[in-house]
Design an enzyme around this catalytic site. Structure first.
Site, PDB file in Angstrom:
ATOM      1  N   ALA A  25      51.282  29.577  44.870  1.00 46.84           N
ATOM      2  CA  ALA A  25      52.302  29.773  45.906  1.00 46.84           C
ATOM      3  C   ALA A  25      52.313  28.606  46.884  1.00 46.84           C
ATOM      4  O   ALA A  25      51.268  28.200  47.390  1.00 46.84           O
ATOM      5  CB  ALA A  25      52.030  31.074  46.652  1.00 46.84           C
ATOM      6  N   GLN A  77      56.241  33.187  36.896  1.00 43.56           N
ATOM      7  CA  GLN A  77      55.440  34.394  37.104  1.00 43.56           C
ATOM      8  C   GLN A  77      56.172  35.339  38.041  1.00 43.56           C
ATOM      9  O   GLN A  77      56.804  34.897  39.007  1.00 43.56           O
ATOM     10  CB  GLN A  77      54.092  34.008  37.728  1.00 43.56           C
ATOM     11  CG  GLN A  77      53.127  35.166  37.797  1.00 43.56           C
ATOM     12  CD  GLN A  77      51.884  34.851  38.626  1.00 43.56           C
ATOM     13  OE1 GLN A  77      51.996  34.424  39.774  1.00 43.56           O
ATOM     14  NE2 GLN A  77      50.722  35.058  38.047  1.00 43.56           N
ATOM     15  N   CYS A 107      47.446  39.311  42.506  1.00 42.80           N
ATOM     16  CA  CYS A 107      47.602  38.794  43.875  1.00 42.80           C
ATOM     17  C   CYS A 107      47.021  39.785  44.885  1.00 42.80           C
ATOM     18  O   CYS A 107      47.298  40.982  44.837  1.00 42.80           O
ATOM     19  CB  CYS A 107      49.084  38.536  44.177  1.00 42.80           C
ATOM     20  SG  CYS A 107      49.327  37.886  45.834  1.00 42.80           S
ATOM     21  N   LYS A 146      48.293  37.991  34.251  1.00 35.21           N
ATOM     22  CA  LYS A 146      47.153  37.386  34.960  1.00 35.21           C
ATOM     23  C   LYS A 146      46.604  38.448  35.912  1.00 35.21           C
ATOM     24  O   LYS A 146      47.357  39.039  36.681  1.00 35.21           O
ATOM     25  CB  LYS A 146      47.609  36.156  35.729  1.00 35.21           C
ATOM     26  CG  LYS A 146      46.506  35.477  36.544  1.00 35.21           C
ATOM     27  CD  LYS A 146      46.985  34.102  37.020  1.00 35.21           C
ATOM     28  CE  LYS A 146      45.942  33.393  37.868  1.00 35.21           C
ATOM     29  NZ  LYS A 146      45.902  33.914  39.260  1.00 35.21           N
ATOM     30  N   ASN A 213      39.767  31.924  34.461  1.00 38.56           N
ATOM     31  CA  ASN A 213      40.216  31.353  35.732  1.00 38.56           C
ATOM     32  C   ASN A 213      39.230  31.711  36.844  1.00 38.56           C
ATOM     33  O   ASN A 213      38.702  32.808  36.881  1.00 38.56           O
ATOM     34  CB  ASN A 213      41.629  31.902  36.045  1.00 38.56           C
ATOM     35  CG  ASN A 213      42.128  31.541  37.443  1.00 38.56           C
ATOM     36  OD1 ASN A 213      42.211  32.396  38.326  1.00 38.56           O
ATOM     37  ND2 ASN A 213      42.478  30.285  37.658  1.00 38.56           N
ATOM     38  N   ASP A 215      37.037  29.210  40.163  1.00 40.97           N
ATOM     39  CA  ASP A 215      36.031  28.178  40.454  1.00 40.97           C
ATOM     40  C   ASP A 215      36.018  27.024  39.453  1.00 40.97           C
ATOM     41  O   ASP A 215      34.964  26.416  39.234  1.00 40.97           O
ATOM     42  CB  ASP A 215      34.618  28.783  40.503  1.00 40.97           C
ATOM     43  CG  ASP A 215      34.389  29.618  41.751  1.00 40.97           C
ATOM     44  OD1 ASP A 215      35.185  29.493  42.707  1.00 40.97           O
ATOM     45  OD2 ASP A 215      33.412  30.389  41.779  1.00 40.97           O
ATOM     46  N   ARG A 238      42.567  26.010  42.518  1.00 41.85           N
ATOM     47  CA  ARG A 238      42.205  25.130  43.641  1.00 41.85           C
ATOM     48  C   ARG A 238      41.720  23.774  43.154  1.00 41.85           C
ATOM     49  O   ARG A 238      41.853  22.780  43.863  1.00 41.85           O
ATOM     50  CB  ARG A 238      41.126  25.796  44.496  1.00 41.85           C
ATOM     51  CG  ARG A 238      41.649  26.947  45.362  1.00 41.85           C
ATOM     52  CD  ARG A 238      40.500  27.649  46.045  1.00 41.85           C
ATOM     53  NE  ARG A 238      39.542  28.126  45.058  1.00 41.85           N
ATOM     54  CZ  ARG A 238      38.239  28.310  45.261  1.00 41.85           C
ATOM     55  NH1 ARG A 238      37.731  28.065  46.446  1.00 41.85           N
ATOM     56  NH2 ARG A 238      37.460  28.747  44.300  1.00 41.85           N
TER      57      ARG A 238
HETATM   58  C1  LIG Z   1      47.319  28.092  47.448  1.00 42.79           C
HETATM   59  C2  LIG Z   1      47.147  29.136  46.385  1.00 42.79           C
HETATM   60  C3  LIG Z   1      48.244  29.790  45.889  1.00 42.79           C
HETATM   61  C4  LIG Z   1      48.107  30.747  44.873  1.00 42.79           C
HETATM   62  N1  LIG Z   1      49.227  31.333  44.345  1.00 42.79           N
HETATM   63  C5  LIG Z   1      49.117  32.115  43.245  1.00 42.79           C
HETATM   64  C6  LIG Z   1      50.284  32.601  42.579  1.00 42.79           C
HETATM   65  O1  LIG Z   1      51.439  32.351  42.962  1.00 42.79           O
HETATM   66  N2  LIG Z   1      50.083  33.356  41.461  1.00 42.79           N
HETATM   67  C7  LIG Z   1      48.830  33.656  40.986  1.00 42.79           C
HETATM   68  O2  LIG Z   1      48.715  34.337  39.963  1.00 42.79           O
HETATM   69  N3  LIG Z   1      47.733  33.220  41.603  1.00 42.79           N
HETATM   70  C8  LIG Z   1      47.842  32.452  42.716  1.00 42.79           C
HETATM   71  N4  LIG Z   1      46.708  31.972  43.320  1.00 42.79           N
HETATM   72  C9  LIG Z   1      45.391  32.332  42.770  1.00 42.79           C
HETATM   73  C10 LIG Z   1      44.903  31.277  41.778  1.00 42.79           C
HETATM   74  O3  LIG Z   1      45.790  31.064  40.727  1.00 42.79           O
HETATM   75  C11 LIG Z   1      43.539  31.628  41.163  1.00 42.79           C
HETATM   76  O4  LIG Z   1      43.615  32.827  40.441  1.00 42.79           O
HETATM   77  C12 LIG Z   1      42.442  31.721  42.200  1.00 42.79           C
HETATM   78  O5  LIG Z   1      42.578  30.743  43.205  1.00 42.79           O
HETATM   79  C13 LIG Z   1      41.058  31.575  41.537  1.00 42.79           C
HETATM   80  O6  LIG Z   1      40.877  30.332  40.944  1.00 42.79           O
HETATM   81  P1  LIG Z   1      40.052  29.141  41.696  1.00 42.79           P
HETATM   82  O7  LIG Z   1      38.762  29.774  42.187  1.00 42.79           O
HETATM   83  O8  LIG Z   1      39.829  28.138  40.620  1.00 42.79           O
HETATM   84  O9  LIG Z   1      40.915  28.659  42.797  1.00 42.79           O
HETATM   85  C14 LIG Z   1      46.820  31.069  44.370  1.00 42.79           C
HETATM   86  C15 LIG Z   1      45.708  30.419  44.906  1.00 42.79           C
HETATM   87  C16 LIG Z   1      45.850  29.458  45.890  1.00 42.79           C
HETATM   88  C17 LIG Z   1      44.634  28.763  46.429  1.00 42.79           C
END
Ligand SMILES: Cc1cc2nc3c(=O)[nH]c(=O)nc-3n(C[C@H](O)[C@H](O)[C@H](O)COP(=O)(O)O)c2cc1C
Length: 368
Positions: A25, A77, A107, A146, A213, A215, A238
Site C-alpha cells: 500500500a 489484490q 491485512c 495471501k 513471506n 522478514d 519491506r
Molecule cells: C508499506 C507496506 C504496505 C503493505 N501493503 C500491503 C498490501 O497492500 N497488501 C498485502 O497483502 N500486504 C501488504 N503489506 C504486508 C507485506 O506484504 C508483508 O506481508 C509484510 O510486510 C511481511 O513481510 P516483511 O516482513 O518481509 O515486510 C504491506 C507492508 C508494508 C510495509
C-alpha cells in the site's frame, strides 16, 4: 540455473523466476513496480484495493489499476467484507488487463479489519471457502490468496486456512509468517509457514504454488525461507523498500549491493518514472520522499542528505540532490554491508513500521 531463477506456472500464467514483489500500500505503484521488474522481480502487484472502492468506481481505486506498457506481468489484490462483495470486485477486475488476482486475507490495519476485510476473515473461517469459491466462479484467471498464521498466537489457524483455500481452487497461496496481532518486532515464524504450505499442498485440488513471506530482507534470509519452509517462491515486502536490488541479489544467490554509480542510475530512473506517471507536481515529489529516504539508507552522511530529500517539492529537486551526492563520493562506493541488519528501523527486533511512517496526508494508504 539456480532454484530462484527457474520459471514457474500458476493457473496458466508463466512467471520467469521465483521472486515476487508483494502488493504494498502506498508503495507498489507503476514507477516502483517498473524499477523492481527491471531489477529482476518475476511478478509484481498493484497494492490492495477494496471491494467497496471498486463498487463505487472510486477514482483513486481506478487510478491504481493503471498498468504501464512496459509491465510484462501484473497482478492485483483485493479485499472485501463478504464473499458477494469480493465476487463483484473480482468480476470487475477480470475485465481489466491483469494477469492474476489475489485475495487479501491478511491485512491487519485496524480500519480494514473493523470493516470486515483483510484478516477479519480469519475469525470466520467458513467465509474463506465462500470467498475463494465466489472469486473462482468470477474469474478464469490465475487466482491466489495471501494470509497470515492466524488471529493471534493462541489462535493459529494456518493449516485450516490453507486447506480451505486449496480446496476452493486457488492456484497460488502466500503465507506471511505472523499473526494479525503481531507487529514487525516479532520475527516471522518459518515453522508456521512450513505447516501452512504442507497443509495446502496436501489439500490441493489442482496444481498449487506456495509462497513464503516475512522478514525477507536479503539473500541469506531468502535462502533460509526456502530451506526451512520448502516454499516454491518468495514474496519480498519491506526488503524491497529502497533496495530493489534485492531481486537481482536473490537471483544471483549473493549479497549484491550496487555501486554508488549503479545506485544513482536506478534512483534517477525511479525519479523519471515518477514524473512520467504523476506529472511534474508537488504530489509526485511528496510521494517520492519516502522512497528517497529508503534509498539513502546505508550510505555515508545520509542524515544530511535525508534532510534535503525528505522535503522535496518537485521531482527535479530530488534529481539535483541525488546527482550532487553521487558526484561527491567515489563511484565504486557500496551501501554499508549490514544496512538492513544493523539499521534500527529494520531487522528482527525492529518496531519500525513503514506503513505508519509514510506521509498519510498525501499518500494513499490502506484504511484511509
Ligand atoms: C508499506 C507496506 C504496505 C503493505 N501493503 C500491503 C498490501 O497492500 N497488501 C498485502 O497483502 N500486504 C501488504 N503489506 C504486508 C507485506 O506484504 C508483508 O506481508 C509484510 O510486510 C511481511 O513481510 P516483511 O516482513 O518481509 O515486510 C504491506 C507492508 C508494508 C510495509
Amino acid at each position: 540455473m539456480n532454484f530462484f531463477q527457474e520459471p514457474f506456472m500458476f493457473g496458466g500464467l508463466k512467471v520467469p523466476n521465483r521472486v515476487i514483489l508483494a502488493p504494498l500500500a502506498g508503495v507498489s505503484d507503476v514507477p516502483f513496480r517498473r524499477i523492481c521488474q527491471e531489477l529482476g522481480a518475476g511478478l509484481t502487484y498493484v497494492e490492495m484495493l477494496s471491494a467497496a472502492g471498486i463498487h463505487h468506481r472510486n477514482k483513486r481505486t481506478l487510478d491504481m489499476c493503471r498498468r504501464h506498457s512496459s509491465e510484462e506481468r501484473l497482478g492485483v489484490q483485493v479485499t472485501g467484507p463478504s464473499a458477494e462483495s469480493v465476487r463483484e470486485a473480482v468480476r470487475f477486475l477480470d475485465g481489466l488487463p491483469f494477469d492474476t488476482i489475489d485475495l487479501n486475507m491478511g491485512c491487519s490495519v485496524r480500519k480494514v479489519v473493523s470493516g470486515g476485510s483483510g484478516s477479519a476473515i480469519l475469525s470466520e473461517p467458513e467465509r474463506i471457502d465462500a470467498t475463494v469459491g465466489a472469486a473462482r466462479e468470477a474469474t478464469a484467471r490465475p487466482l491466489s490468496v495471501k494470509t497470515r498464521l492466524g488471529v493471534s498466537r493462541r489462535a493459529i489457524s494456518i493449516e485450516d486456512t490453507a486447506r480451505r483455500v486449496a480446496r476452493a481452487g486457488a492456484d497460488l497461496f502466500t503465507v506471511h509468517g505472523r499473526t494479525r496481532c503481531e507487529k514487525y518486532g516479532v520475527a516471522a515464524d518459518l515453522e508456521g509457514i512450513r505447516r501452512g504450505i504442507e497443509a495446502a499442498r496436501a489439500a490441493a485440488v489442482r496444481p498449487l504454488v506456495t509462497v513464503g513471506n516475512g522478514d525477507l530482507l536479503d539473500w541469506p534470509s531468502v535462502r533460509r525461507m526456502r530451506e526451512e519452509t520448502g516454499c516454491d517462491a518468495v514474496m519480498i515486502s519491506r526488503g524491497a523498500l529502497g533496495n530493489p536490488w534485492i531481486f537481482r541479489s536473490v537471483l544471483e544467490e549473493r549479497t549484491a549491493h550496487p555501486t554508488l554509480e549503479e545506485w544513482g542510475d536506478v534512483v534517477l530512473r525511479h525519479l523519471d518514472y515518477q514524473e512520467a506517471h504523476y506529472g511534474d507536481t508537488e504530489l509526485a515529489a511528496i510521494m517520492m520522499r519516502k522512497h528517497l529516504l529508503w534509498y539513502i539508507k546505508g550510505y555515508p552522511l545520509n542524515k544530511e542528505l535525508g534532510a534535503k530529500v525528505g522535503y522535496i517539492k518537485r521531482i527535479g529537486e530530488g534529481r539535483r540532490y541525488i546527482m550532487e551526492y553521487r558526484a561527491e563520493w567515489p563511484s565504486d562506493l557500496r551501501r554499508f554491508e549490514g544496512a538492513h541488519k544493523t539499521d534500527s528501523r529494520f531487522g528482527p527486533n525492529s518496531k519500525y513500521d513503514p506503513k505508519y511512517e509514510m506521509d498519510r496526508r498525501h499518500d494513499r494508504g490502506v484504511g484511509e
